[in-house]
Design an enzyme around this catalytic site. Structure first.
Site, PDB file in Angstrom:
ATOM      1  N   ARG A 100       0.844  -1.186   0.000  1.00  0.00           N
ATOM      2  CA  ARG A 100       0.000   0.000   0.000  1.00  0.00           C
ATOM      3  C   ARG A 100       0.889   1.250   0.000  1.00  0.00           C
ATOM      4  NH1 ARG A 100      -1.781   0.659   4.373  1.00  0.00           N
ATOM      5  NH2 ARG A 100      -1.154  -1.191   5.526  1.00  0.00           N
ATOM      6  N   TYR A 115      -1.389  -3.472  -6.790  1.00  0.00           N
ATOM      7  CA  TYR A 115      -1.249  -4.143  -5.485  1.00  0.00           C
ATOM      8  C   TYR A 115      -2.608  -4.231  -4.768  1.00  0.00           C
ATOM      9  CZ  TYR A 115      -0.332  -5.092  -0.660  1.00  0.00           C
ATOM     10  OH  TYR A 115      -0.395  -5.646   0.594  1.00  0.00           O
ATOM     11  N   LYS A 122      -9.659  -2.431   1.337  1.00  0.00           N
ATOM     12  CA  LYS A 122      -9.334  -1.311   2.221  1.00  0.00           C
ATOM     13  C   LYS A 122     -10.120  -0.047   1.843  1.00  0.00           C
ATOM     14  CE  LYS A 122      -6.251  -3.779   4.311  1.00  0.00           C
ATOM     15  NZ  LYS A 122      -6.545  -4.291   5.658  1.00  0.00           N
ATOM     16  N   HIS A 142     -10.849  -2.687  11.258  1.00  0.00           N
ATOM     17  CA  HIS A 142      -9.739  -3.518  10.776  1.00  0.00           C
ATOM     18  C   HIS A 142      -9.537  -4.650  11.785  1.00  0.00           C
ATOM     19  CE1 HIS A 142      -5.240  -3.550   9.373  1.00  0.00           C
ATOM     20  NE2 HIS A 142      -5.977  -4.359   8.651  1.00  0.00           N
ATOM     21  N   SER A 146      -1.624  -4.044  10.315  1.00  0.00           N
ATOM     22  CA  SER A 146      -1.270  -4.931   9.207  1.00  0.00           C
ATOM     23  C   SER A 146      -0.053  -5.776   9.562  1.00  0.00           C
ATOM     24  CB  SER A 146      -0.916  -4.098   7.968  1.00  0.00           C
ATOM     25  OG  SER A 146      -1.930  -3.166   7.712  1.00  0.00           O
ATOM     26  N   CYS A 175       0.475  -8.109  11.663  1.00  0.00           N
ATOM     27  CA  CYS A 175       0.738  -8.368  13.090  1.00  0.00           C
ATOM     28  C   CYS A 175       0.044  -9.644  13.556  1.00  0.00           C
ATOM     29  CB  CYS A 175       0.266  -7.202  13.946  1.00  0.00           C
ATOM     30  SG  CYS A 175       1.359  -5.785  13.877  1.00  0.00           S
ATOM     31  N   ASP A 213      -9.571 -10.014   8.533  1.00  0.00           N
ATOM     32  CA  ASP A 213      -9.024  -8.662   8.316  1.00  0.00           C
ATOM     33  C   ASP A 213     -10.016  -7.535   8.618  1.00  0.00           C
ATOM     34  OD1 ASP A 213      -6.820  -7.027   7.474  1.00  0.00           O
ATOM     35  OD2 ASP A 213      -7.815  -6.679   5.562  1.00  0.00           O
ATOM     36  N   ARG A 232       2.179 -12.106  -0.983  1.00  0.00           N
ATOM     37  CA  ARG A 232       0.809 -12.397  -0.551  1.00  0.00           C
ATOM     38  C   ARG A 232       0.237 -13.642  -1.205  1.00  0.00           C
ATOM     39  NH1 ARG A 232      -1.868  -8.639   3.120  1.00  0.00           N
ATOM     40  NH2 ARG A 232      -0.275  -7.066   3.491  1.00  0.00           N
TER      41      ARG A 232
HETATM   42  C1  OXD Z   1      -3.190  -4.721   5.217  1.00  0.00           C
HETATM   43  C2  OXD Z   1      -3.778  -5.865   4.513  1.00  0.00           C
HETATM   44  O1  OXD Z   1      -2.278  -4.080   4.681  1.00  0.00           O
HETATM   45  O2  OXD Z   1      -4.681  -6.496   5.098  1.00  0.00           O
HETATM   46  O3  OXD Z   1      -3.634  -4.422   6.335  1.00  0.00           O
HETATM   47  O4  OXD Z   1      -3.403  -6.152   3.370  1.00  0.00           O
HETATM   48 MN    MN Z   2      -5.317  -5.570   6.919  1.00  0.00          MN
END
Ligand code: OXD
Ligand code: MN
Length: 580
Positions: free
Chosen positions: A69, A197, A206, A226, A248, A250, A275, A364
């Protein structure tokens, strides 16, 4: 083609602006998915991975500048700058449209324009909201197919609702100088150009389900967060659902798919989402959650049998990998994988450790949630699942104990507002720097955080049955940099304490920052954690917390007059207690 004139005229207008060679309305069928895959195999956008070991799995190598991002290029365009708040980059709507429209002019010449109707949430849920993404990227189409309920069913709902979020996307020329992600919350619209991306290009995720939805949720009285949603089933068959907000990369996906350790027999964890959670109060005042998504776009490195068996299994078939390395036998490979060795790195070069990691740290996987053996049967329930606990967390080497509980909803909002975490490779920028990431929403809240906290606080006026609020930290280290807590499956032990607290079955030690567990109340059967480490994990350092609360206070004050007084008073009273 659609019977909804607002949709048809918008599609016509985008086509007139971007001048595609053809327009394809996505039906969401499996044959359409396969057609897109074949097209991308033919033009090299995808390559096939080892079909015996990884059936129907493909690799996409993105442009090396387009791997995460881009918060610095992401804007919220409200008429008043203060409505976007200091937490967002802002542009006035007219200026925002003008700046990005120049980039969209004729950008689809020679390309096909895909129109993707999608529904965020179960098709028949009153809590779901729909959108339409227009894109020139078949990679986006297949990812949206895996991640959302898209195609004919969604279109029917959109035609019935008459309302939808407009998402206009083009990969443009992938030049980072000509990359922008713009949100127009008042118009329920998104424009994104120059990136393929996930977080920038799969607009349902998002951009819609967090930035636009958080704005919409405030107007309509709900929350777009989130958060993972997981059902924790105890040996006697009782299931408690928790919603956990971590920044993100984590470990949300790992917790959502946790496999209990052998020493906790009879426990099961069901994934509702990994998410994003949309949270609503029902007519009885119970907070309920749906997952707007129906697939996962997860970080690959670190995934293995031990850290996340469900994820490791679900990405062995029907998955798209982006920016992983490959082995000699053409299997995907990443740091933390237990078998094989990288032959080719994420950029397609012969692997050489001197060039850095083999897989990109933000590489990913995309898979449908159906691939997950632990996918909850209630993930499709229109009424969502009842939430027993809200859990905030961050990646913090110091300070934050393993777990603590808020003393009230208002205190819980302060804990959420004060979340801080080290930055990760999910965003382009410096990694490992601690920053405030309130409710893990720093990159995703579509309006001024001060107003967002007021909105959170308002829930206690509407319900006396709100879930308890907790904070966890799996990432505490000692002075030699060793983790104090083993994490992964063992985190269930902490979740057990959380459930016991929700049920009023266990006591806690009161401290100025919240209720902490008695070390004896964390089940450590068969666990190799020393008494000294456990004591450190379940206590607070007063001096460090005095400093932390001062810093939280300064952060909150940076929101000026809009900061809710209730939050200021919460911070001040904890500060005073720590200082006394
Ligand atoms: C993030 C994702 O960046 O879920 O939080 O991809
Ligand atoms: Mn996320």
């Amino acid at each position: 083609m659609t019977t909804l004139s607002a949709l048809q005229s918008w599609v016509d207008q985008v086509a007139a602006q971007t001048q595609p060679d053809a327009i394809h309305w996505c039906t969401g069928s499996n044959s359409e998915y396969q057609q897109m895959i074949d097209k991308m195999l033919a033009d090299g956008t995808l390559t096939t991975l080892n079909p015996e070991k990884y059936p129907n799995c493909y690799l996409h190598r993105s442009d090396p500048s387009d791997v995460a991002r881009v918060e610095h290029l992401t804007f919220v365009c409200t008429s008043e700058q203060d409505d976007a708040g200091p937490n967002n980059h802002w542009m006035a709507p007219a200026a925002g449209h003008q700046r990005i429209d120049e980039l969209f002019d004729a950008c689809m010449q020679g390309r096909t324009m895909y129109v993707i109707p999608y529904c965020m949430g179960p098709i028949d849920s009153p809590y779901s909201r729909c959108g339409v993404e227009i894109t020139d990227s078949p990679y986006v189409v297949v990812n949206m197919k895996l991640m959302t309920r898209m195609g004919n069913d969604a279109l029917q709902r959109i035609e019935k609702d008459g309302v939808f979020v407009k998402g206009q996307h083009s990969t443009g020329d992938l030049d980072p100088e000509r990359r922008l992600i713009m949100h127009f919350p008042d118009e329920l619209s998104i424009k994104s150009i120059g990136s393929g991306y996930g977080g920038n290009a799969l607009l349902g995720k998002k951009c819609h389900a967090l930035r636009i939805a958080s704005f919409q949720a405030r107007q309509e009285g709900w929350l777009a967060e989130h958060m993972l949603i997981a059902g924790l089933e105890s040996p006697d068959g009782e299931i408690h659902y928790v919603a956990c907000a971590f920044p993100s990369a984590c470990g949300k996906t790992n917790l959502a798919m946790l496999i209990p350790p052998d020493s906790l027999p009879g426990w099961k964890v069901w994934t509702v989402g990994d998410d994003i959670a949309w949270l609503h109060l029902d007519e009885t005042g119970q907070l309920r959650a749906i997952n707007p998504e129906s697939g996962y776009f997860g970080v690959v490195p670190g995934t293995n049998e031990l850290t996340n068996k469900n994820a490791n299994d679900m990405i062995t078939h029907d998955a798209i990998f982006t920016n992983v390395a490959v082995t000699d036998d053409n299997s995907p490979w990443w740091e933390g994988k237990q078998d094989g060795a990288p032959a080719t790195d994420w950029q397609g070069r012969a692997f050489d450790a001197a060039n850095g990691k083999a897989a990109h740290p933000n590489s990913r996987f995309t898979v449908s949630a159906k691939n997950n053996a632990g996918y909850s049967t209630l993930a499709d329930a229109p009424e969502g699942v009842p939430i027993s606990a809200i859990v905030f967390g961050g990646r913090r080497k110091e300070l934050a104990p393993l777990v603590y509980e808020a003393k009230s909803w208002e205190h819980g909002v302060l804990i959420g507002a004060g979340v801080a975490s080290e930055t990760t490779a999910a965003n382009i920028g410096e990694v490992g720097v601690v920053r405030r990431d309130p409710m893990a929403m720093k990159p995703f809240c579509g309006y001024n955080f001060a107003d967002y906290w007021s909105h959170w606080l308002s829930f206690s006026e509407r319900s006396d049955k709100l879930p308890k609020v907790f904070h966890v930290n799996w990432f505490r280290q000692n002075s030699s940099g060793e983790f104090l807590w083993p994490g992964f499956g063992e985190n269930l032990r902490v979740m057990q304490w959380i459930i016991e607290r929700c049920e009023g079955r266990v006591g806690a030690n009161e401290t100025p920052v919240g209720y902490l567990p008695d070390p004896a109340d964390i089940d450590t059967t068969d666990l190799d954690v020393s008494a000294e480490n456990l004591a450190a994990l379940t206590s607070i350092d007063k001096g460090q917390w005095q400093e932390e609360m001062r810093s939280v206070g300064e952060y909150l004050e940076s929101f000026g007059e809009r900061l809710p007084e209730v939050l200021r008073r919460q911070q001040q009273s904890i500060q005073a207690e720590l200082d006394s």
